[in-house]
Write an enzyme that holds these catalytic residues in place. Sequence first.
Site, PDB file in Angstrom:
ATOM      1  N   LYS A   1       0.835  -1.206   0.000  1.00 36.12           N
ATOM      2  CA  LYS A   1       0.000   0.000   0.000  1.00 36.12           C
ATOM      3  C   LYS A   1       0.873   1.262   0.000  1.00 36.12           C
ATOM      4  O   LYS A   1       0.654   2.189  -0.776  1.00 36.12           O
ATOM      5  CB  LYS A   1      -0.923  -0.012   1.218  1.00 36.12           C
ATOM      6  CG  LYS A   1      -1.886   1.151   1.236  1.00 36.12           C
ATOM      7  CD  LYS A   1      -2.909   1.032   2.350  1.00 36.12           C
ATOM      8  CE  LYS A   1      -3.354   2.402   2.793  1.00 36.12           C
ATOM      9  NZ  LYS A   1      -3.178   2.641   4.208  1.00 36.12           N
TER      10      LYS A   1
ATOM     11  N   ASP B   1      -7.330   1.287   0.628  1.00 36.11           N
ATOM     12  CA  ASP B   1      -7.400   1.501   2.068  1.00 36.11           C
ATOM     13  C   ASP B   1      -8.831   1.210   2.518  1.00 36.11           C
ATOM     14  O   ASP B   1      -9.637   0.693   1.735  1.00 36.11           O
ATOM     15  CB  ASP B   1      -6.943   2.925   2.436  1.00 36.11           C
ATOM     16  CG  ASP B   1      -8.011   3.962   2.138  1.00 36.11           C
ATOM     17  OD1 ASP B   1      -8.960   3.655   1.379  1.00 36.11           O
ATOM     18  OD2 ASP B   1      -7.927   5.083   2.668  1.00 36.11           O
TER      19      ASP B   1
END
Length: 222
Positions: free
Chosen positions: A134, A152
């Site tokens: 991420k 997210d």
Amino acid sequence: MARSFVEEARKRVGPKRGRIGPIVERLKVEHADAGIALSFRSDIELLVSVMLSAQTTDVNVNRVTATLFQKYRRPEDYLATPQEELERDIYATGFFRQKAKAIRGTMRMLIEEYNGRVPRRLEDLVRLPGVARKTANVVAAELGEPQGVVVDTHVRRLSQRLGLTREDDPVKIERDLQRLVPRQEWGIFPHLLIWHGRRVCIARAPRCDDCVLVDLCPSSRL
Ligand code: SF4
């Protein structure tokens, strides 16, 4: 929601391939200011900010980095300072021990293997200590070379509500989004969903009556 109701709703809005274009376009108009909320002036500052942003708010990170980046300008600066001092300097972002260790390890690898520069490729970014997929995706996108889609909590929730994925696992959601969202939109798309998720499609109480996607969304409550 009962399964048949979900199927009905999906039929009503039509296939996701036909909806993704208008979804992106409408969100771009609605959230023209969508973008990264972290403050940085260089690739190194970007990387450190994103690493610090785990488990805390961007506002909190910006507060810390306003002084941090006066003191630490180059990768060498993070190594010339004792770990404990760096821990104190980033204390307010939480998880300061792990973060200080990861930042120092990352800076060491940048110096030893990347000429002190932040690499562009995802496979290089994820080699850096403490840099997960991420974080790597966020950094690559901000450097202008998105190679994946950041997933997210907001991106996950909105992708599911909008019927863009049936998955729950972030890696599988990202794979679905990569197949669906045009590549040139991979950088901006997560920002659009994040801002829509914060302002309109709120986790506990989505404001469907104020949503520009209401006719494109199988989860609309209207
Ligand atoms: S219509 Fe409702 S559930 Fe769908 S995206 Fe908008 S706020 Fe979220």
